[in-house]
Write a protein that holds these residues in place. Sequence first.
Motif, PDB file in Angstrom:
ATOM      1  N   GLU A  69       0.832  -1.203   0.000  1.00 51.99           N
ATOM      2  CA  GLU A  69       0.000   0.000   0.000  1.00 51.99           C
ATOM      3  C   GLU A  69       0.868   1.255   0.000  1.00 51.99           C
ATOM      4  O   GLU A  69       0.578   2.232  -0.695  1.00 51.99           O
ATOM      5  N   LYS A  70       1.948   1.222   0.761  1.00 55.08           N
ATOM      6  CA  LYS A  70       2.872   2.356   0.810  1.00 55.08           C
ATOM      7  C   LYS A  70       3.491   2.612  -0.578  1.00 55.08           C
ATOM      8  O   LYS A  70       3.545   3.759  -1.045  1.00 55.08           O
ATOM      9  N   SER A  72       2.313   1.744  -3.494  1.00 52.92           N
ATOM     10  CA  SER A  72       1.270   2.188  -4.425  1.00 52.92           C
ATOM     11  C   SER A  72       0.977   3.680  -4.255  1.00 52.92           C
ATOM     12  O   SER A  72       0.854   4.423  -5.237  1.00 52.92           O
ATOM     13  N   LEU A  73       0.891   4.115  -3.002  1.00 52.94           N
ATOM     14  CA  LEU A  73       0.609   5.528  -2.741  1.00 52.94           C
ATOM     15  C   LEU A  73       1.786   6.412  -3.155  1.00 52.94           C
ATOM     16  O   LEU A  73       1.587   7.514  -3.683  1.00 52.94           O
ATOM     17  N   ALA A  92      -4.421  10.707  -0.637  1.00 55.44           N
ATOM     18  CA  ALA A  92      -3.288   9.779  -0.740  1.00 55.44           C
ATOM     19  C   ALA A  92      -2.207  10.153   0.268  1.00 55.44           C
ATOM     20  O   ALA A  92      -1.603   9.279   0.904  1.00 55.44           O
ATOM     21  N   ARG A  93      -1.958  11.452   0.427  1.00 60.06           N
ATOM     22  CA  ARG A  93      -0.963  11.897   1.407  1.00 60.06           C
ATOM     23  C   ARG A  93      -1.381  11.508   2.829  1.00 60.06           C
ATOM     24  O   ARG A  93      -0.554  11.091   3.646  1.00 60.06           O
ATOM     25  N   GLU A  95      -3.375   9.008   3.715  1.00 58.17           N
ATOM     26  CA  GLU A  95      -3.260   7.557   3.869  1.00 58.17           C
ATOM     27  C   GLU A  95      -1.799   7.128   4.017  1.00 58.17           C
ATOM     28  O   GLU A  95      -1.477   6.229   4.797  1.00 58.17           O
ATOM     29  N   LEU A  96      -0.906   7.804   3.275  1.00 58.04           N
ATOM     30  CA  LEU A  96       0.517   7.480   3.359  1.00 58.04           C
ATOM     31  C   LEU A  96       1.056   7.807   4.757  1.00 58.04           C
ATOM     32  O   LEU A  96       1.869   7.055   5.307  1.00 58.04           O
TER      33      LEU A  96
END
Length: 381
Positions: A69-70, A72-73, A92-93, A95-96
């Motif tokens: 996931e990291k 991908s973001l 996205a930021r 979630e990262l």
Amino acid sequence: TTTTTTTTTTNDSSLDEGAEIVLRRRDALVALLSEQGVAIDRMIEANKELSKLEPIVEQYEKVKALRREKASLEDLLRADDDDDDEDIVDLAREELAVIDAALPPAELELRVMFLPKDDADDRGAILEVRAGAGGDEAALFAAELVRMYALHARKRGWTFDVLTTSETDGKGIREASVEVLGDGVFGRLKFESGVHRVQRVPETETQGRVHTSTASVAVLPHAEDVDVDLRDEDVRIDTMRASGAGGQHVNTTNSAVRLTHIPSGITVVIQDERSQHKNKAKAFSVLRARLYELEREKLAKERSELRSSLIGSADRSERIRTYNFAQGRVKDHRVGDVTVSDVKALMDGFLLDEFTDALALKRAEELLVASTAAVAENNNK
């Protein structure tokens, strides 16, 4: 309230290599268990090994999912496409940031799973509680500690069998030995070894003054027959009449049993059961546990480990925990950032895991630091 400090770990290849080996071994065991005609003993053995590997595999899968996931973001943010919706980029930021906070502790937890474990952690335990300084109040506190452990054992599904007690004329106990059996008992209860201090106003106190009393707790790993070379000629067995509080005989038969291990001088007296046979069996269980712990301490000393870091052999001259009834809270002095604010719930067996989990994490981090230092030292040679 619990405050936990996490340590950032690096994503090195050795961690992944170890996890991949465990993953392949897990898959091989699953395949073995699905085969026809596998011997019962082999199936039991495989299931036991599988139960130890599954938590590592689950944690590894969690770490890999976070890493995917990291990545991908980060790819999304690196693209920096002018057509991208600003709201999507901001999301996205966010979630990262969440993943960046979650990944290091997840990797730490996986790394801790590969640290060496005490072979005795999976065993049952012999728990010995003794009243310390404080007279009758100390004896009452010792009795309350035994009750706390009994309720905690019931909550965790363990069996709790009182081997022997020496009671006072009131509701207290001078000392008690209990056998606690179940999966991972010693690994959880070993952190209870040490001096427990209580601060409260005794029921008999007329001036409302707070008294300080203590009780000591010793936790020994349960020993099997194969663990201790116990020769018949090394043990003297004496029988006597069991006595109750005040010295009054509770029966007229010689049901009480005293074992004396001649080489070490260790003496065990059990008189709780009316049956001499049952008292003898319990006495041998306690004797084996004490001899097993004696051997463990000897080996640990030979390895030059610091006494404060020995598992299951806490220095009983040190106070490990204070139960402040006036303020309604309990503080463990080995983990300064962990305090239980409901002393009654703790004494009812409900909150002991908060201390145990914090102490286990501290021990794991100490082992991790030692392991990292050893690797660094070897690399510098």
